[in-house]
Design an enzyme around this catalytic site. Sequence first.
Site, mmCIF file in Angstrom:
data_model
loop_
_atom_site.group_PDB
_atom_site.id
_atom_site.type_symbol
_atom_site.label_atom_id
_atom_site.label_comp_id
_atom_site.label_asym_id
_atom_site.label_seq_id
_atom_site.Cartn_x
_atom_site.Cartn_y
_atom_site.Cartn_z
ATOM 1 N N HIS A 1 -10.507 -2.525 11.353
ATOM 2 C CA HIS A 1 -9.406 -3.367 10.861
ATOM 3 C C HIS A 1 -9.157 -4.479 11.888
ATOM 4 C CE1 HIS A 1 -4.956 -3.352 9.230
ATOM 5 N NE2 HIS A 1 -5.696 -4.255 8.620
ATOM 6 N N LYS B 1 -9.588 -2.460 1.558
ATOM 7 C CA LYS B 1 -9.317 -1.290 2.393
ATOM 8 C C LYS B 1 -10.158 -0.089 1.958
ATOM 9 C CE LYS B 1 -7.048 -3.780 4.809
ATOM 10 N NZ LYS B 1 -5.805 -4.165 5.375
ATOM 11 N N ASP C 1 -9.165 -9.930 8.852
ATOM 12 C CA ASP C 1 -8.655 -8.576 8.568
ATOM 13 C C ASP C 1 -9.662 -7.455 8.843
ATOM 14 O OD1 ASP C 1 -6.267 -7.156 7.574
ATOM 15 O OD2 ASP C 1 -7.524 -6.526 5.906
ATOM 16 N N ARG D 1 0.842 -1.192 0.000
ATOM 17 C CA ARG D 1 0.000 0.000 0.000
ATOM 18 C C ARG D 1 0.881 1.247 0.000
ATOM 19 N NH1 ARG D 1 -1.933 0.917 4.306
ATOM 20 N NH2 ARG D 1 -1.228 -0.878 5.504
ATOM 21 N N CYS E 1 0.945 -7.203 11.779
ATOM 22 C CA CYS E 1 1.188 -7.323 13.218
ATOM 23 C C CYS E 1 0.424 -8.479 13.844
ATOM 24 C CB CYS E 1 0.865 -6.011 13.919
ATOM 25 S SG CYS E 1 2.023 -4.708 13.475
ATOM 26 N N TYR F 1 -1.505 -3.469 -6.825
ATOM 27 C CA TYR F 1 -1.224 -4.247 -5.627
ATOM 28 C C TYR F 1 -2.316 -4.211 -4.558
ATOM 29 C CZ TYR F 1 1.549 -6.830 -2.390
ATOM 30 O OH TYR F 1 2.003 -7.823 -1.578
ATOM 31 N N SER G 1 -1.315 -3.430 10.222
ATOM 32 C CA SER G 1 -0.896 -4.288 9.125
ATOM 33 C C SER G 1 0.396 -5.028 9.482
ATOM 34 C CB SER G 1 -0.672 -3.447 7.868
ATOM 35 O OG SER G 1 -1.868 -2.779 7.537
ATOM 36 N N ARG H 1 2.486 -12.012 -0.533
ATOM 37 C CA ARG H 1 1.144 -12.339 -0.038
ATOM 38 C C ARG H 1 0.574 -13.588 -0.685
ATOM 39 N NH1 ARG H 1 -1.380 -8.774 4.000
ATOM 40 N NH2 ARG H 1 0.238 -7.227 4.284
#
Length: 595
Positions: free
Chosen positions: A233, A213, A282, A76, A257, A204, A255, A374
């Site tokens: 989130h 998002k 998420d 991002r 974590c 991406y 993100s 990912r």
Amino acid sequence: MPTKSERPTTNPHLLGWVEEMAKLCKPDRVYWCDGSEAERKSLTEQAVEQKVLIPLDPKRRPGCYYHHSNPNDVARVEHLTFICTPTKEEAGPTNNWMDPKEAYRKLGGLFDGAMKGRTLYVVPYVMGPAGSEFSKIGIELTDSIYVALNMGIMTRMGTVALERLGASNDFNRGLHSVARCSPDERFICHFPQDNTVWSVGSGYGGNALLGKKCLALRIASYLARDEGWLAEHMLILEAESPRGEVSYVAAAFPSACGKTNFSMLIPPKTFEGWRIRTVGDDIAWMRVGDGGQLWAVNPEYGYFGVVPGTNNTTNPNAMRSIEKDTLFTNVARTADGDVWWEGKDNEPYPEMIDWKGAPWKKGSTEKAAHPNSRFTAPMSNNPALSRFAHDPKGVPISALIFGGRRSTTVPLVLQSFNWAHGVYLASTMGSETTAAAEGLKAGVRRDPMAMLPFIGYDAGSYFQHWLDMQSRIPNPPKIFVVNWFRKGSDGKFLWPGYGENMRPLKWILDRSHGRVSAMETTVGFIPRMEDLNLNGLSLSDETVRDAMKVDLAEWEAELESQREWFDKIGKTLPRTLALQREMLLEKVRIARKAG
Ligand code: GTP
Ligand code: SPV
Ligand code: MN
């Protein structure tokens, strides 16, 4: 080449908009996705032909494909992400702002003719369980076959969305083009007032899969404030005790974590009979429902997860989830059609192809997989998927957990004194930056509710909305803070993490159900040593204490440093939160003098 160009809808709003956008972008073809299995096969074949996807070995990884992103496009881009509200104040001090007219003009220039020679895919999708009154419809127009295929995994995509939409004009209008994929011509712009997202110049993840998002957090958080709910989130997990008692918690970590890992946790041996299942990994949409509780749905349909560090010890359920029908982006490839990454169970092969597509040799100082590589995997692959993952009503939440990546100060687990104190702790959460976003300074940054990059409006007003929710929830969840990432003087993590996080989770569940005592510290409640199940944990009591301790000198510095953050929020900062900080700082100073 796609052949299906007939339009599977008569919705005049949708048809008119698609026509208008096609006129702007000038694709050679328009293809409407139906979300069928046959379509997925044929789009995949085309992507392979176009070298967008590379097939992996069908014996080892059936249905799996590999994608190299452009090396300039791997995460991002928060500095290129904008909230385009009529005034700058509405976007607030934590968002980049662009005037909506200026944004439409600027991006309109970049979209003009951007799809010449290409196909425009019309991707209709539902965020949320198909039959749920909480679900939202989005239509993404994209010239990326990779995005279309990812959206097919991450959302309920195709005919299902058009059927739900019917003749309504209530849908998110997403326009996306990879265009020249140049960082100088890359913008992710949100128009909350128009329920619109325009994204150009990146293929991406969170930049390009607009349901995630952009819609499910930035636009949804804006709608949620007006409609009295929460778009967060957060992972959602289900915990079933050996006696069959089922509880749900939602947890916000920034993100990279630990959300996916926590949502798929496998308890250690001493928790025989306990089962953790995943509702979401998420994003959580939460509303007040039956019993006056907060009820949560996962708006997504798949997982877009961090690959490095995933292995059969840390996350066996993720390993099972990516055995088949998975897209891998920017990991390393082997000559025999498998994939590898740093932190996989096995040693690297002597020779591989790295994430950039270049030859890689064992012993190289370069990473073979990108740290933000990912997987995109359907959630139906997860052996521990909750049977309520598709429930239109969602699941009732007993605890909300907030956790950053902090090498100091924040203890393993801490319970807030009350809702306002919990909101305060969440609003001041700090976390060390990771590879999930580009161009961030290393070090701790404030990441309120793990939503810093995702709040679709002014942060101070968002905090006020959180405070206001208290009076709307007759039976509110308890609020906790956790930290799996505290380090010892040797620079190593004090807490082993992953499955062992069941131990603090068990305490959280017991506290939520009012079944266990706690130790009161100046900054919140922590477990008494005797209330944590530490059986079979190969850690000294001293290390556990170090992980759990509240060090008042560290907290004094922490509370002082939060002032700058609150100053940044400015005049919309709720007074309650400013007072929470001042009161805690005073209490910490008094306790230090006394102690
Ligand atoms: P996003 O998808 O970016 O939102 O990330 P996420 O919050 O889902 O994080 P994820 O679970 O993918 O974990 C990110 C990284 O943190 C991985 O490399 C994990 O191996 C690592 N990690 C996750 N949980 C723990 C933990 O309990 N302890 C430690 N030390 N590392 C962890
Ligand atoms: C995150 O960065 O929080 C993610 C990955 O979940 S992305 O979809 O790229 O935003
Ligand atoms: Mn995320």
